[in-house]
Design a protein around this motif. Structure first.
Motif, PDB file in Angstrom:
ATOM      1  N   VAL A  69       1.009  -1.152   0.047  1.00  0.00           N
ATOM      2  CA  VAL A  69       0.121  -0.050  -0.082  1.00  0.00           C
ATOM      3  C   VAL A  69       0.897   1.237  -0.020  1.00  0.00           C
ATOM      4  O   VAL A  69       2.025   1.050  -0.065  1.00  0.00           O
ATOM      5  CB  VAL A  69      -0.779   0.013   1.264  1.00  0.00           C
ATOM      6  CG1 VAL A  69      -1.940  -0.990   1.253  1.00  0.00           C
ATOM      7  CG2 VAL A  69      -0.083  -0.079   2.690  1.00  0.00           C
ATOM      8  N   LEU A  70       0.226   2.346  -0.168  1.00  0.00           N
ATOM      9  CA  LEU A  70       1.236   3.516   0.141  1.00  0.00           C
ATOM     10  C   LEU A  70       0.260   4.653   0.950  1.00  0.00           C
ATOM     11  O   LEU A  70      -0.678   4.980   0.528  1.00  0.00           O
ATOM     12  CB  LEU A  70       1.551   4.295  -1.358  1.00  0.00           C
ATOM     13  CG  LEU A  70       2.398   5.397  -1.227  1.00  0.00           C
ATOM     14  CD1 LEU A  70       3.582   5.305  -0.426  1.00  0.00           C
ATOM     15  CD2 LEU A  70       2.645   6.029  -2.514  1.00  0.00           C
ATOM     16  N   LEU A  71       0.758   4.657   2.143  1.00  0.00           N
ATOM     17  CA  LEU A  71      -0.008   5.613   3.119  1.00  0.00           C
ATOM     18  C   LEU A  71       0.506   6.827   2.971  1.00  0.00           C
ATOM     19  O   LEU A  71       1.692   7.180   2.596  1.00  0.00           O
ATOM     20  CB  LEU A  71       0.285   4.934   4.522  1.00  0.00           C
ATOM     21  CG  LEU A  71      -0.047   3.588   4.750  1.00  0.00           C
ATOM     22  CD1 LEU A  71       0.365   3.081   5.938  1.00  0.00           C
ATOM     23  CD2 LEU A  71      -1.641   3.369   4.542  1.00  0.00           C
ATOM     24  N   THR A 109       6.773   6.760  11.026  1.00  0.00           N
ATOM     25  CA  THR A 109       6.525   5.458  11.113  1.00  0.00           C
ATOM     26  C   THR A 109       4.966   5.498  11.251  1.00  0.00           C
ATOM     27  O   THR A 109       4.442   6.702  11.338  1.00  0.00           O
ATOM     28  CB  THR A 109       6.992   4.780  12.557  1.00  0.00           C
ATOM     29  OG1 THR A 109       6.562   3.335  12.517  1.00  0.00           O
ATOM     30  CG2 THR A 109       6.599   5.416  13.822  1.00  0.00           C
ATOM     31  N   HIS A 110       4.247   4.133  10.877  1.00  0.00           N
ATOM     32  CA  HIS A 110       2.842   4.486  10.492  1.00  0.00           C
ATOM     33  C   HIS A 110       1.992   3.541  11.378  1.00  0.00           C
ATOM     34  O   HIS A 110       0.780   3.042  10.727  1.00  0.00           O
ATOM     35  CB  HIS A 110       2.666   4.265   9.046  1.00  0.00           C
ATOM     36  CG  HIS A 110       2.965   5.468   8.188  1.00  0.00           C
ATOM     37  ND1 HIS A 110       4.147   5.799   8.081  1.00  0.00           N
ATOM     38  CD2 HIS A 110       2.369   6.478   7.463  1.00  0.00           C
ATOM     39  CE1 HIS A 110       4.275   7.016   7.263  1.00  0.00           C
ATOM     40  NE2 HIS A 110       3.008   7.158   7.117  1.00  0.00           N
ATOM     41  N   LYS A 138      10.281   8.547   5.185  1.00  0.00           N
ATOM     42  CA  LYS A 138       9.928   8.691   6.468  1.00  0.00           C
ATOM     43  C   LYS A 138      10.816   9.784   7.191  1.00  0.00           C
ATOM     44  O   LYS A 138      11.812  10.128   6.637  1.00  0.00           O
ATOM     45  CB  LYS A 138      10.361   7.489   7.505  1.00  0.00           C
ATOM     46  CG  LYS A 138       9.638   6.189   7.063  1.00  0.00           C
ATOM     47  CD  LYS A 138       8.228   6.227   7.666  1.00  0.00           C
ATOM     48  CE  LYS A 138       7.629   4.904   7.454  1.00  0.00           C
ATOM     49  NZ  LYS A 138       6.673   4.787   6.102  1.00  0.00           N
ATOM     50  N   PHE A 139      10.265  10.449   8.048  1.00  0.00           N
ATOM     51  CA  PHE A 139      10.558  11.643   8.566  1.00  0.00           C
ATOM     52  C   PHE A 139      10.954  11.695  10.103  1.00  0.00           C
ATOM     53  O   PHE A 139       9.782  11.301  10.839  1.00  0.00           O
ATOM     54  CB  PHE A 139       9.701  13.052   8.284  1.00  0.00           C
ATOM     55  CG  PHE A 139       9.664  13.231   6.877  1.00  0.00           C
ATOM     56  CD1 PHE A 139      10.533  14.192   6.020  1.00  0.00           C
ATOM     57  CD2 PHE A 139       8.644  12.404   6.086  1.00  0.00           C
ATOM     58  CE1 PHE A 139      10.333  14.326   4.797  1.00  0.00           C
ATOM     59  CE2 PHE A 139       8.747  12.726   4.859  1.00  0.00           C
ATOM     60  CZ  PHE A 139       9.479  13.365   4.196  1.00  0.00           C
ATOM     61  N   ALA A 160       6.008  -2.574   7.457  1.00  0.00           N
ATOM     62  CA  ALA A 160       4.864  -3.572   7.425  1.00  0.00           C
ATOM     63  C   ALA A 160       4.222  -3.941   8.669  1.00  0.00           C
ATOM     64  O   ALA A 160       4.877  -3.511   9.693  1.00  0.00           O
ATOM     65  CB  ALA A 160       5.407  -5.082   6.827  1.00  0.00           C
ATOM     66  N   TYR A 161       2.997  -4.153   8.600  1.00  0.00           N
ATOM     67  CA  TYR A 161       2.108  -4.177   9.628  1.00  0.00           C
ATOM     68  C   TYR A 161       1.165  -5.666   9.603  1.00  0.00           C
ATOM     69  O   TYR A 161       0.534  -5.666   8.648  1.00  0.00           O
ATOM     70  CB  TYR A 161       1.161  -3.160   9.731  1.00  0.00           C
ATOM     71  CG  TYR A 161       2.153  -1.825   9.990  1.00  0.00           C
ATOM     72  CD1 TYR A 161       2.798  -1.308  11.115  1.00  0.00           C
ATOM     73  CD2 TYR A 161       2.479  -1.178   8.645  1.00  0.00           C
ATOM     74  CE1 TYR A 161       3.484  -0.254  11.123  1.00  0.00           C
ATOM     75  CE2 TYR A 161       3.132   0.031   8.881  1.00  0.00           C
ATOM     76  CZ  TYR A 161       3.825   0.567   9.931  1.00  0.00           C
ATOM     77  OH  TYR A 161       4.684   1.495   9.963  1.00  0.00           O
TER      78      TYR A 161
END
Length: 564
Positions: A69-71, A109-110, A138-139, A160-161
């Motif tokens: 995916v792309l968040l 991070t997501h 990422k920042f 990945a989650y």
RNA sequence: CGGAGCGUAGCUCAGGCGGUAGAGCACUGGCAUGGGGGGCCAGAGGUCGGCGGUUCGAGUCCGCUCGCUCCGACCA
């Protein structure tokens, strides 16, 4: 690709700011440029390497059943408020406001974002398990960006989650990722180690780090050559039973005058005792402001990560002189006897006899201290930092220590995020339950640096074949010589038609400069077309050893076929 | 965030006594050359990080500020 039409701005001298090999060579060889501290531009060559790394990762993640995916990079502050990380993440979180004043974070991070997606779209056990991943910038506003790509403020990451219905299933997902990571790092051509790790601020049940062995690494690991045990020193268990001193008969407690003597070395020398019989008393301030004392044997180092985990706090720091003064504690002569804050002890202090501690009085120590006669700690806990020579917790043989770069980290999260964000599913039994999560990261841009840290010599980079920007480089040494150019051009066309990724150095430059550039850039195979063409010969070299093999031009097809 | 250091040409650095800016490499043109950053000739390139102050005059002295790096703390 023709070098004359490409963009490879090489540098003869290293910029003063670069210290470590990966930073120096990636800059010098024209892979990256710096825009600001910890923020880099990827040049064509650098991007090729990055894409290769990405694609290897992508291939294995897809094979493992993970879904790409792309968040968004911009993530609303409300999500971070839900898990409390808007505060917890602190200054490292880049925060911005939109025109209406609403706060966003640039994603470091997501977990929050993906958990939000899942809770809105997954209702049933039938929708699980799922593993979503993305490769994205990422920042993190690092306090101290350094070493080029190794620690940047903006960097490329694969995250990945996994989402599962039960702990058992989550462990399965975790194990699949563990295997997948082994495949990924192997295919990248890196010498790596999987180590037991601390879960850190991200939380969770357990985690493993993937560490690329490198002299400049920030990760300190201990490992056992005999049984294969490996762990970050922050997580390694300290096997104190084998490190104990022989028992002794207790002697009477005695207060001795030790003027101006406070460090372990000084006390050991002054009293003429083994540092192992001196016990350090460290006063820590926990994040709720409370003070505790931790005892540890003089030859051991305290591990703050273990301390923080034990007390289940976010932060703890060694008390400053001012803080000690406020507590009425005498700096340099702190001891457990008569101290009115809770005293905890590292297991290294257990079964220690007739030892030395501070007397809580300037210039005095107690000798012949014994537990429980003279004081009793609240509890004995493993607070020690593991080190080389310690017995392996599994097989008891001496551990080795090494440094490396953390390039991957996997966590079994449990329900930390799903509970905080109410990501529930309805199970077979019709009941609502929190989803069990895992998260899995790989530092893509850091991998590029790690590969160079591990693969270079004094002349430049030596790329592992699978991530080299090109596989073959052709050097035409004399561009004015029509024979040389014709032969080189012919080989170039042939290589291209066979599908070999080839860089043709057709630039009008001195041979020396071309060789130097080629070594710097580090493409695995090289064909040199020069004076040998008179005898219908060219040279074939491997960057790794620079050995030259003469090849007849007629046999070039054979050679190229081997490179396909 | 604490400590230290550094900002002069694209890069590495010199100058520092206050008097209007230099070298090597890189770059442009030319010549010769063509197996490990080689040679010769000519050229272009700088508001000396920024702002303010002292001074007749500041790259140089002073103050502030920004940036960068190193050590430490910190760090999925």
């Amino acid at each position: 690709m023709r070098a004359s039409q490409y963009f490879i701005p090489t540098m003869k001298e290293a910029p003063a700011e670069a210290e470590v090999p990966s930073h120096i060579y990636l800059l010098r060889a024209g892979y990256i440029r710096k825009l600001a501290a910890g923020i880099y531009e990827y040049l064509p060559l650098g991007l090729r390497v990055l894409r290769k790394i990405e694609n290897i990762i992508r291939k294995h993640m897809d094979e493992a059943g993970a879904l790409e995916v792309l968040l968004p990079i911009l993530t609303p502050s409300e999500l971070w408020q839900e898990t409390g990380r808007w505060e917890v993440y602190g200054k490292e979180l880049f925060r911005i406001q939109d025109r209406k004043g609403r706060w966003f974070a640039l994603g470091p991070t997501h977990e929050e974002t993906i958990t939000d997606l899942v809770r809105k779209n997954i209702r049933s056990y039938k929708d699980l398990p799922k593993n979503f991943y993305q490769i994205q910038t990422k920042f993190r506003d690092e306090a101290r960006p350094r070493y080029g790509l190794i620690r940047g403020r903006e960097f490329l990451m694969k995250d990945a989650y996994s989402f599962d219905v039960s702990e058992e299933m989550a462990v399965k997902s975790y194990e699949i990722m563990k295997e997948t990571y082994h495949k990924i790092f192997s295919e990248l051509g890196l010498d790596f180690l999987m180590v037991e790790a601390d879960v850190g601020a991200i939380g969770g049940k357990y985690s493993h780090e993937f560490v690329v062995k490198a002299a400049n690494g920030e990760a300190h690991i201990v490992y056992c050559e005999k049984c294969g045990y490996a762990a970050n020193v922050e997580a390694a268990k300290y096997e104190f039973e084998l490190d104990k001193l022989p028992p002794e008969e207790p002697k009477p407690l005695e207060k001795v005058h030790t003027p101006g003597v406070s460090s372990v070395e000084e006390v050991a020398k002054f009293l003429g005792v083994d540092p192992k019989k001196i016990v350090k008393t460290l006063v820590y301030i926990l994040d709720d402001g409370s003070a505790i004392a931790v005892l540890i044997r003089g030859d051991r180092e305290l591990n703050e990560t273990k301390l923080i985990n034990y007390f289940n706090v976010l932060d703890a720091h060694l008390a400053s002189s001012e803080e000690l003064e406020k507590l009425g504690i005498v700096e340099g002569f702190v001891g457990p006897i008569g101290l009115d804050i809770p005293v905890y002890a590292d297991i290294s202090v257990k079964d220690l006899h007739n030892f030395v501690v501070g007397a809580n009085e300037k210039d005095y120590h107690y000798i012949n201290v014994n537990i429980p006669r003279d004081f009793e700690p609240v509890e004995f806990v493993d607070f020690s930092t593991a080190r080389e020579g310690d017995p392996c917790p599994v097989c008891k043989s001496p551990l080795k220590e090494t440094t490396g770069l953390e390039v991957g980290h996997i966590f079994l999260l449990g329900t930390k995020y799903s509970e905080a964000m109410k990501a529930y599913f309805v199970d077979k039994d019709g009941r609502e339950k929190p989803i069990i999560m895992g998260c899995y990261g790989i530092g893509v841009s850091r991998l590029m640096a790690a590969a160079v840290e591990q693969n270079h010599d004094e002349n430049g980079i030596i790329w592992p074949e699978n991530i080299a920007p090109f596989k073959l480089q052709i050097l035409a040494l004399n561009t004015k010589d029509k024979n040389v150019m014709d032969v080189a051009e012919d080989i170039y066309q042939k290589a291209k038609s066979k599908g070999i990724e080839v860089l043709f150095d057709d630039r009008d430059m001195s041979p020396g400069a071309k060789f130097k550039d080629a070594d710097l850039i580090g493409i695995p195979y090289r064909i040199v077309v020069g004076r040998g063409v008179k005898n219908r010969k060219v040279e074939f070299q491997k960057r790794a050893n620079n050995e030259k093999i003469e090849i007849e031009i007629e046999k070039i097809d054979e050679l190229l076929d081997k490179l396909v």
